[in-house]
Design a protein around this motif. Structure first.
Motif, short mmCIF file in Angstrom:
data_model
loop_
_atom_site.label_atom_id
_atom_site.label_comp_id
_atom_site.label_asym_id
_atom_site.label_seq_id
_atom_site.Cartn_x
_atom_site.Cartn_y
_atom_site.Cartn_z
N ALA A 175 -21.70 13.47 7.21
CA ALA A 175 -21.12 12.85 8.21
C ALA A 175 -19.48 12.76 8.02
N THR A 176 -18.93 12.30 7.03
CA THR A 176 -17.71 12.09 6.63
C THR A 176 -16.92 13.44 7.02
N LEU A 177 -17.40 14.43 6.57
CA LEU A 177 -16.65 15.65 6.61
C LEU A 177 -16.60 15.96 8.35
N ALA A 178 -17.87 16.00 8.96
CA ALA A 178 -17.71 15.96 10.35
C ALA A 178 -16.61 15.40 11.08
N VAL A 179 -16.67 13.88 10.71
CA VAL A 179 -15.49 13.17 11.12
C VAL A 179 -14.08 13.61 10.77
N ALA A 180 -13.82 14.15 9.64
CA ALA A 180 -12.79 14.64 9.07
C ALA A 180 -12.18 15.63 9.86
N GLY A 181 -13.13 16.66 10.23
CA GLY A 181 -13.02 18.03 10.84
C GLY A 181 -12.57 17.74 12.29
N THR A 182 -13.28 16.64 12.83
CA THR A 182 -13.16 16.30 14.27
C THR A 182 -11.65 15.83 14.41
N VAL A 183 -11.13 14.92 13.47
CA VAL A 183 -10.10 14.28 13.51
C VAL A 183 -8.70 15.34 13.50
N GLY A 184 -9.05 16.30 12.43
CA GLY A 184 -8.09 17.40 12.64
C GLY A 184 -7.98 18.19 13.80
N ILE A 239 -17.43 24.01 7.21
CA ILE A 239 -18.43 24.70 6.23
C ILE A 239 -19.08 23.95 4.97
N VAL A 240 -17.77 22.98 4.27
CA VAL A 240 -18.24 22.23 3.47
C VAL A 240 -19.49 21.01 3.91
N ALA A 241 -19.48 20.74 5.23
CA ALA A 241 -20.37 19.84 5.80
C ALA A 241 -21.66 20.32 5.85
N ALA A 242 -21.77 21.60 6.47
CA ALA A 242 -23.09 22.49 6.47
C ALA A 242 -23.57 22.65 5.10
N SER A 243 -22.70 23.02 4.18
CA SER A 243 -23.25 23.35 2.72
C SER A 243 -24.01 21.87 2.27
N SER A 244 -23.34 20.77 2.66
CA SER A 244 -23.89 19.62 2.14
C SER A 244 -25.16 19.03 2.82
N VAL A 245 -25.31 19.41 4.07
CA VAL A 245 -26.83 19.40 4.65
C VAL A 245 -27.77 20.32 4.16
N VAL A 246 -27.43 21.56 3.97
CA VAL A 246 -28.32 22.47 3.24
C VAL A 246 -28.71 21.92 1.84
N ALA A 247 -27.74 21.24 1.03
CA ALA A 247 -27.88 20.88 -0.47
C ALA A 247 -28.79 19.74 -0.23
#
Length: 420
Positions: free
Chosen positions: A178-187, A91-99
């Motif tokens: 991008a860093t958030l996408a990596v973090a979510g995938t790692v999780g 969700i934070v990753a998507a919000s960052s893209v929108v921002a």
């Protein structure tokens, strides 16, 4: 050779695998956040808005995070901590893209608010997972390792952000995503999947919130976390930059240098402090951390030169290390492994302090004096130390059985020598 390497790693890695994964996730999240924070006010200002509207963009994230936190415990119980963590990060990753794609001030404001909702989900689920993954005798070190990920990422992020702004003002937002996408995938890939049979048993052992709230360990943890948010995430960032420029007559950039040095000291202190918390106890760490924090806040507005300020801030880093590990461990001690709602309230205390603290301190600095503004923060640190006096001494006995709903939370304590 491989067997020898694995044995070497096992001897030196003293925290469970999931804690290491959570530390990596924390690093990824903090790097991205550090990249965006310096750029966000400038990007908001590009929409030709007032300074107050710029501040609203900055505050929207924390405000929605605070409002959402009470629900995150139930969301975590419903989805599971692992899924809640990943969904929150995405969700934070998507919000960052929108921002980054924002073409209006309102679009930017709403996207930052959405990011705060995801951040609350991530924070509560990550802390709950941390407390569930680490046994009682290791919670201090686990919290320290997790904090280290945030601190190292937070120090790295602004430097990367400065380079990215040469590409475009919005580039940091996409890097953050991008860093958030990596973090979510790692999780999703590396965090242990819950064992349903174990999870069912642990679910039956959830303590009522009123029982947890009555525990002196939890009360001390919440007050200490409020003081931590008020001072280290609020007052420090709001008033010290002004102090450096107006009282010490130094360049604004030197505030960043002072904060970076203090953050390095705090990171180095987390390991020894975490070990102290797990071997000697949460209580002495919280009392000494609160007292040291109070003395630091009283000293900051009185320092005569910049380098003495750096020394004082480094001492504050040691206090922050103590109050970043011992209270979190105490929440786990009081609430047990499945502690979504208690963790949410604990997290809210820090968020509330970070929002209200700068406003109160700034008002007092304007109407009374800068010293009084810092003194209120010192009083909160001292209150946390005072409340911590009521905590039981020692450390939780790792061999003690988990509490059941019909039993009060165990207060059986172990002699530190038994953990060696």
């Amino acid at each position: 050779m491989t067997v020898g390497l694995k044995a070497w790693v096992r001897r030196r890695v003293t925290v469970p695998r999931d804690v290491i994964v959570l530390g990596i996730i924390a690093f990824c999240v903090a790097v991205g956040f550090g990249v965006v924070v310096p750029v966000l006010p400038v990007f908001a200002k590009s929409f030709e808005v007032t300074n107050f509207q710029v501040a609203m963009v900055v505050s929207a994230f924390a405000f929605l995070r605070l409002l959402t936190s009470p629900l995150c415990g139930r969301i975590s119980d419903w989805l599971g901590e692992r899924a809640t963590l990943a969904v929150g990060i995405f969700i934070v990753a998507a919000s960052s893209v929108v921002a980054g794609l924002s073409t209006s001030y309102l679009m930017l404001l709403l996207s930052r608010g959405l990011g705060g909702i995801g951040s609350a989900m991530f924070t509560v689920s990550a802390m709950t997972l941390l407390l569930k993954s680490a046994p009682p005798a290791m919670r201090g070190r686990a919290a320290g390792f997790f904090q280290s990920g945030f601190l190292i990422g937070g120090m790295t992020g602004p430097a990367i952000g400065g380079l990215l702004t040469h590409i475009a003002l919005t580039a940091p937002f996409f890097f953050y995503a991008a860093t958030l996408a990596v973090a979510g995938t790692v999780g999703l890939l590396l965090l242990s999947r819950p064992d349903r049979s174990v999870d069912t048993k642990s679910h039956a052992a959830v303590l009522p919130m009123r029982t947890v709230a009555a525990d002196p360990r939890y009360q001390a943890a919440v007050v200490s976390n409020l003081a931590q948010g008020w001072n280290n995430f609020g007052v420090r960032n709001a008033l010290i930059p002004i102090l450096v420029v107006e009282s010490l007559h130094r360049n604004p950039a030197e505030t960043g240098y002072a904060f970076a040095i203090a953050a390095i000291v705090q990171t180095l202190a987390l390991g020894p402090v975490g070990k102290f918390v797990d071997s000697v106890g949460r209580k002495p760490a919280m009392i000494s951390g609160g007292i040291l924090g109070a003395l630091v806040m009283l000293a900051v507005p009185l320092v005569p030169n910049f380098w003495l300020l750096v020394v004082v801030l480094c001492l504050g880093g040691v206090a922050a290390a103590a109050l970043g590990t011992a209270p979190a461990a105490s929440v786990g001690d009081a609430a047990g492994a499945r502690s979504g709602t208690p963790v949410a309230v604990f997290s809210m205390a820090s968020d509330l302090g970070a929002i209200v603290g700068p406003l109160v301190a700034g008002l007092l600095a304007d109407t009374v004096s800068m010293t009084v503004g810092f003194a209120v923060g010192a009083a909160l640190f001292a209150l946390g130390a005072l409340v911590s006096v009521r905590m039981p001494s020692g450390v939780p006995n790792a061999k003690s059985p988990a509490p059941t709903p019909t039993e009060p939370p165990t207060t059986q304590l172990a002699n530190p020598e038994d953990l060696k």
